[in-house]
Scaffold this active site. Structure first.
Site, PDB file in Angstrom:
ATOM      1  CB  CYS A 112      37.587  11.874  77.818  1.00 60.96           C
ATOM      2  SG  CYS A 112      37.709  10.842  76.368  1.00 60.96           S
ATOM      3  CG  HIS A 248      40.284  15.487  76.619  1.00 67.12           C
ATOM      4  ND1 HIS A 248      40.957  14.426  76.482  1.00 67.12           N
ATOM      5  CD2 HIS A 248      38.990  15.143  75.770  1.00 67.12           C
ATOM      6  CE1 HIS A 248      40.436  13.501  76.001  1.00 67.12           C
ATOM      7  NE2 HIS A 248      39.403  13.817  75.584  1.00 67.12           N
ATOM      8  CG  ASN A 278      40.567  11.325  73.086  1.00 65.55           C
ATOM      9  OD1 ASN A 278      41.024  11.073  74.025  1.00 65.55           O
ATOM     10  ND2 ASN A 278      39.399  11.762  72.609  1.00 65.55           N
TER      11      ASN A 278
HETATM   12  N1  COA Z   1      38.472   8.781  57.137  1.00 62.74           N
HETATM   13  C1  COA Z   1      37.849   9.182  55.972  1.00 62.74           C
HETATM   14  N2  COA Z   1      36.515   9.831  56.303  1.00 62.74           N
HETATM   15  C2  COA Z   1      36.077   9.647  57.181  1.00 62.74           C
HETATM   16  C3  COA Z   1      36.435   9.337  58.473  1.00 62.74           C
HETATM   17  C4  COA Z   1      37.947   8.644  58.189  1.00 62.74           C
HETATM   18  N3  COA Z   1      38.412   8.424  59.602  1.00 62.74           N
HETATM   19  N4  COA Z   1      35.655   9.166  59.686  1.00 62.74           N
HETATM   20  C5  COA Z   1      34.602   9.870  58.867  1.00 62.74           C
HETATM   21  N5  COA Z   1      34.595   9.920  57.772  1.00 62.74           N
HETATM   22  C6  COA Z   1      33.740  10.729  56.673  1.00 62.74           C
HETATM   23  C7  COA Z   1      32.348  10.621  57.136  1.00 62.74           C
HETATM   24  O1  COA Z   1      31.646   9.177  56.738  1.00 62.74           O
HETATM   25  C8  COA Z   1      31.831  11.665  56.361  1.00 62.74           C
HETATM   26  O2  COA Z   1      31.176  11.232  55.017  1.00 62.74           O
HETATM   27  P1  COA Z   1      30.152  11.628  54.131  1.00 62.74           P
HETATM   28  O3  COA Z   1      30.341  13.189  54.032  1.00 62.74           O
HETATM   29  O4  COA Z   1      30.240  10.949  53.088  1.00 62.74           O
HETATM   30  O5  COA Z   1      28.923  11.193  54.867  1.00 62.74           O
HETATM   31  C9  COA Z   1      32.721  12.849  56.021  1.00 62.74           C
HETATM   32  O6  COA Z   1      34.135  11.879  56.474  1.00 62.74           O
HETATM   33  C10 COA Z   1      32.674  13.871  57.227  1.00 62.74           C
HETATM   34  O7  COA Z   1      32.233  13.062  58.506  1.00 62.74           O
HETATM   35  P2  COA Z   1      31.786  13.985  59.810  1.00 62.74           P
HETATM   36  O8  COA Z   1      31.654  13.170  60.839  1.00 62.74           O
HETATM   37  O9  COA Z   1      30.938  15.177  59.501  1.00 62.74           O
HETATM   38  O10 COA Z   1      33.271  14.946  59.881  1.00 62.74           O
HETATM   39  P3  COA Z   1      33.911  15.950  61.146  1.00 62.74           P
HETATM   40  O11 COA Z   1      34.543  16.941  60.151  1.00 62.74           O
HETATM   41  O12 COA Z   1      32.789  16.109  62.071  1.00 62.74           O
HETATM   42  O13 COA Z   1      34.942  15.107  61.699  1.00 62.74           O
HETATM   43  C11 COA Z   1      35.427  13.848  63.631  1.00 62.74           C
HETATM   44  C12 COA Z   1      34.834  13.735  62.378  1.00 62.74           C
HETATM   45  C13 COA Z   1      35.149  12.480  64.484  1.00 62.74           C
HETATM   46  C14 COA Z   1      36.950  14.020  63.741  1.00 62.74           C
HETATM   47  C15 COA Z   1      34.888  15.087  64.426  1.00 62.74           C
HETATM   48  O14 COA Z   1      33.467  15.101  64.428  1.00 62.74           O
HETATM   49  C16 COA Z   1      35.209  15.065  65.912  1.00 62.74           C
HETATM   50  O15 COA Z   1      36.378  15.073  66.266  1.00 62.74           O
HETATM   51  N6  COA Z   1      34.212  14.974  66.649  1.00 62.74           N
HETATM   52  C17 COA Z   1      34.606  15.116  68.266  1.00 62.74           C
HETATM   53  C18 COA Z   1      35.060  13.565  68.802  1.00 62.74           C
HETATM   54  C19 COA Z   1      35.412  13.625  70.020  1.00 62.74           C
HETATM   55  O16 COA Z   1      36.022  14.546  70.414  1.00 62.74           O
HETATM   56  N7  COA Z   1      35.213  12.611  70.850  1.00 62.74           N
HETATM   57  C20 COA Z   1      35.846  12.551  72.088  1.00 62.74           C
HETATM   58  C21 COA Z   1      35.326  13.264  72.940  1.00 62.74           C
HETATM   59  S1  COA Z   1      36.370  12.946  74.238  1.00 62.74           S
END
Ligand code: COA
Length: 321
Positions: A112, A248, A278
């Site tokens: 990214c 970003h 993204n």
């Molecule tokens: N829909 C519903 N539930 C989802 C889901 C979706 N699309 N994706 C994950 N979950 C669930 C998980 O399984 C988890 O369930 P559990 O508590 O039963 O295990 C719960 O939601 C929480 O997951 P978690 O990963 O802790 O959520 P989060 O608040 O961290 O949000 C992201 C997830 C991916 C949105 C967040 O971590 C994020 O944005 N991370 C950075 C990603 C990023 O920037 N990547 C690119 C960098 S360039």
């Protein structure tokens, strides 16, 4: 000698994938995606549409904005992690589409952060007097490498392209770029397959972006927070002197955390994640072009661009537009 932005352009594929569409593919909900990421919809490529297709549209728009033609371009530098082919690189494919011959044309890959790396490299060509009109592109078809069964990643990524034309100037322009990487984080965000590993996972039907979302989130917020402060301090700029943060677009919560670190109200942050998702290397030039075309970003203003991606890689640019 400095490099200045003479024009910008961008392009999004026509096809839109909404959160409601994703509800039919994986166990997710519009409410979850909106509240955790800020994304409402994203643009994705159709069958047969490639990174070079998107890059070509964005480049033509940037060239028109800068008032330059194919004969003026003397460097093509494309940031992408999703090239059409192993080779020729997207830079040369784009060169051929635009009817440009002979100038250096290449692509570079930093997930990214690829556009920030491309901008930094092209800036140096211009500063050294080796380019008088550089085309710099961030283009991506990331939805081609997403695992559409993994709800943790498939709701995030999208496709698009953004481009800028750089020309020499007596005054900045690009004041400074700051690039970093740390491969110790290689296992947190990756697509672990490719040419020299034999496309093993692709052949087994198990390939796709893999991410430890929560850990990526924490490192991204900390690292980007440090990066924006490093950029301001190294260039003796105060927080209140920055007119626009152009981040970003990975997650609205990450964007808000960095704006808070800079004590910037969200009115001075260009946000496209709600409609674009993204788009990886394309997200910063897409946001830049969006802000310029809708009249918010004006000549003379001070812009802070930043990105973070797999590797990890991260980078910023401080620009007097
Ligand atoms: N829909 C519903 N539930 C989802 C889901 C979706 N699309 N994706 C994950 N979950 C669930 C998980 O399984 C988890 O369930 P559990 O508590 O039963 O295990 C719960 O939601 C929480 O997951 P978690 O990963 O802790 O959520 P989060 O608040 O961290 O949000 C992201 C997830 C991916 C949105 C967040 O971590 C994020 O944005 N991370 C950075 C990603 C990023 O920037 N990547 C690119 C960098 S360039």
């Amino acid at each position: 000698m400095y490099a200045r932005i003479a024009g910008t352009g961008s392009f999004l594929p026509k096809k839109i994938l909404t959160n409601a569409d994703l509800e039919k593919l994986v166990d997710t909900s519009d409410e979850w995606i909106r509240s955790r990421t800020g994304i409402e919809q994203r643009h994705i490529v159709e069958d047969g549409e490639t990174t070079t297709d998107l890059a070509e549209h964005a480049s033509r728009n940037a060239m028109a904005a800068a008032g330059v033609g194919p004969g003026d371009i003397d460097l093509i530098c494309v940031g992408t992690t999703t090239p059409d082919f192993v080779f020729p690189n997207v830079g040369t494919l784009l060169q051929s589409r635009l009817g440009i011959h002979g100038c250096p044309a290449f692509s570079l890959e930093a997930a990214c952060t690829s556009f920030m790396y491309a901008l930094s490299v092209a800036d140096k060509f211009v500063r050294l007097g080796e380019s008088k009109c550089a085309l710099v592109v961030g283009a991506e078809t990331l939805t081609r490498i997403v695992d559409w069964k993994d709800r943790g990643t498939c709701v995030l990524f999208a496709d698009g392209a953004g481009a800028v034309i750089l020309q020499p100037a007596e005054e900045p322009g690009i004041i400074a770029t700051h690039l970093h990487a740390d491969g110790k984080y290689k296992d947190l965000l990756l697509y672990p397959d490719g040419v020299s590993s034999g496309f093993k996972l692709v052949r087994e039907g198990k390939a796709g972006v893999q991410m430890k979302g929560n850990e990526v989130y924490k490192v991204a917020v900390n690292t980007l927070g440090q990066l924006v402060m490093e950029t301001l301090n190294a260039n003796h700029v105060r927080k209140d002197q920055v007119d626009w943060l152009i981040p970003h677009q990975a997650n609205i919560r990450i964007i808000e955390a960095i704006a808070k670190r800079l004590e910037m109200p969200m009115e001075r942050v260009i946000v496209t994640i709600n409609t674009q998702g993204n788009t990886s290397a394309a997200s910063v030039p897409l946001a830049l072009d969006t802000g310029i075309r809708d009249g918010r970003i004006r000549r003379g203003q001070l812009l802070l661009l930043e990105a973070f991606g797999g590797g990890f890689t991260w980078g910023s640019a401080l620009i007097r537009y």
